[in-house]
Design an enzyme around this catalytic site. Structure first.
Site, PDB file in Angstrom:
ATOM      1  N   GLY A  23       1.004  -1.219  -0.057  1.00  0.00           N
ATOM      2  CA  GLY A  23      -0.152   0.214  -0.139  1.00  0.00           C
ATOM      3  C   GLY A  23       0.827   1.238   0.076  1.00  0.00           C
ATOM      4  O   GLY A  23       1.737   1.525  -0.615  1.00  0.00           O
ATOM      5  N   HIS A 107       6.005   1.230  11.910  1.00  0.00           N
ATOM      6  CA  HIS A 107       5.470   2.102  13.100  1.00  0.00           C
ATOM      7  C   HIS A 107       5.491   1.168  14.230  1.00  0.00           C
ATOM      8  O   HIS A 107       5.181  -0.042  13.882  1.00  0.00           O
ATOM      9  CB  HIS A 107       3.896   2.437  12.714  1.00  0.00           C
ATOM     10  CG  HIS A 107       3.072   3.068  13.620  1.00  0.00           C
ATOM     11  ND1 HIS A 107       3.749   4.033  14.623  1.00  0.00           N
ATOM     12  CD2 HIS A 107       1.806   3.176  13.977  1.00  0.00           C
ATOM     13  CE1 HIS A 107       2.611   4.545  15.491  1.00  0.00           C
ATOM     14  NE2 HIS A 107       1.496   4.059  15.123  1.00  0.00           N
ATOM     15  N   SER A 251       1.598  39.772   6.647  1.00  0.00           N
ATOM     16  CA  SER A 251       1.479  41.324   7.024  1.00  0.00           C
ATOM     17  C   SER A 251       1.943  41.574   8.411  1.00  0.00           C
ATOM     18  O   SER A 251       1.431  40.656   9.111  1.00  0.00           O
ATOM     19  CB  SER A 251       0.215  41.853   6.444  1.00  0.00           C
ATOM     20  OG  SER A 251      -0.846  41.526   7.307  1.00  0.00           O
TER      21      SER A 251
END
Ligand code: NAD
Ligand code: MG
Length: 337
Positions: A23, A107, A251
């Site tokens: 996958g 993982h 800004s």
């Protein structure tokens, strides 16, 4: 912290690598390892693992039944969904894996929370790319790589570290950065990140921002551009140069609003809640809940997903994105899941 780890693929030159699952991560690892000159076989169940099976064949991979791929390999990557890894280990891997072979995870979930208790005579290691599979592949193709966490949980062969670093080099991670960790740190920090900030936190923030504007009478299209579309600009600046770079690009008015209003929306109580979420990750509450949900056929998962996908921001977003064809050219084109 040692982040200057150098690695080459040498320690795996004579080892057959089996990639179980094709996958998001599996395909990227398999293609990168093969392009790095290593011997790769893919383990998938014919008839059950479509569209992955067809994709692997189309990519010219040698595809075997998982048990057969495990049997002939000296290095095995478990790249299937986390929730099926315990059964895969018990039924297919443990009975077939060779002594002193390495078992790799991307993982640490299954090992850290004890769903897999690996045999003592194998190496148990991790290479966890800090990015989705599609990026692991595209970065490799342009000569770069995605940073990876590497960990050694069990070193039966006495060569676990060199083999793991060679694998990390083979998928391109060593071109970027390798950071050493352990299964506990990788698993807990990864779960916390995706729950509190990356997936959970950000999507709630965006949805609430969208709803606030729309409920106050602003056009949904304008709300979408403001809180979803423009997030990319901000995230790209974070990625390249942190909050400092973001502040130098917006800004003075935006900066002043950030300083005085941001901490009203996300405040110290958010951090308290984050700590509570982290605690449930650490004490195993989340892992237990997710395993039970998965075993029950994911009724809540399906309900939540449906609600997310049916939200107004998704409908407005889909219509607007259809008019922005250039968006589909990004690396995120291939879904992570
Ligand atoms: P995925 O859902 O994209 O792919 C899973 C693959 O496993 C598919 O090819 C499927 O056909 C195959 N599969 C399912 N059951 C199988 C079985 N019994 N035998 C053989 N193959 C089987 O998975 P993914 O997202 O790439 O996740 C794989 C691992 O990588 C997980 O541990 C995950 O936590 C980890 N990870 C994923 C990402 C990511 O970007 N998706 C990032 C880092 C780590
Ligand atoms: Mg992650």
């Amino acid at each position: 912290m040692n982040t200057e780890i150098k690695a080459t693929t040498k320690a795996l030159e004579d080892t057959r690598i089996a990639i179980i699952g094709y996958g998001s991560q599996g395909r990227a690892h398999a293609l990168n390892l093969r392009d790095s000159g290593l011997q790769v076989v893919v383990g998938l169940r014919e008839g059950k693992d479509e569209p992955s099976f067809g994709q692997a064949k189309a990519d010219g991979m040698r595809v075997l039944e998982p048990a057969e791929a495990v049997r002939e390999a000296g290095f095995i990557s478990v790249l299937t969904p986390d929730m099926i890894q315990a059964k895969l280990y018990a039924d297919v891997i443990e009975p077939n894996i060779k002594k002193n072979a390495a078992l790799l995870f991307a993982h640490g979930f299954s090992v850290h929370y004890g769903a897999i208790k690996p045999r003592a005579d194998i190496d148990v290691v991790m290479v966890a790319p800090k990015g989705p599979g599609a990026l692991v592949r595209t970065e490799y193709q342009i000569g770069r790589g995605v940073p990876c966490l590497v960990a050694i949980h069990q070193d039966a062969s006495g060569h676990a570290r060199e083999k793991t670093l060679a694998y990390a080099a083979g998928i391109g991670g060593a071109r970027a950065m390798l950071i050493e960790t352990d299964f506990k740190e990788e698993t807990e920090s990864d779960l916390f990140g995706e729950q509190a900030v990356l997936c959970g936190g950000v999507s709630e923030l965006v949805r609430y921002g969208f709803e606030t504007l729309v409920e106050a009478g602003y056009k949904p299209e304008i709300a979408y551009y403001e809180v979803m579309h423009e997030l990319k600009l901000i995230v790209d600046l974070f990625y390249e140069g942190g909050i400092t770079k973001m502040l130098t690009f917006v800004s003075e008015t935006a900066q002043y609003g950030d300083f005085t209003r941001g901490s009203r929306v996300v405040d110290a109580s958010t951090k308290e809640k984050m700590r509570a979420v982290l605690k449930e990750v650490q004490d195993g509450t989340f892992a237990k809940e997710w395993a039970a949900e998965y075993a029950a056929g994911m009724p809540n998962y399906k309900k939540f997903k449906q609600a997310d996908c049916n939200h107004q921001i998704e409908k407005v977003g889909a219509a607007l994105r259809a008019r922005m064809p250039w968006l589909n050219q990004s690396a995120a084109k291939t879904p992570a899941k």
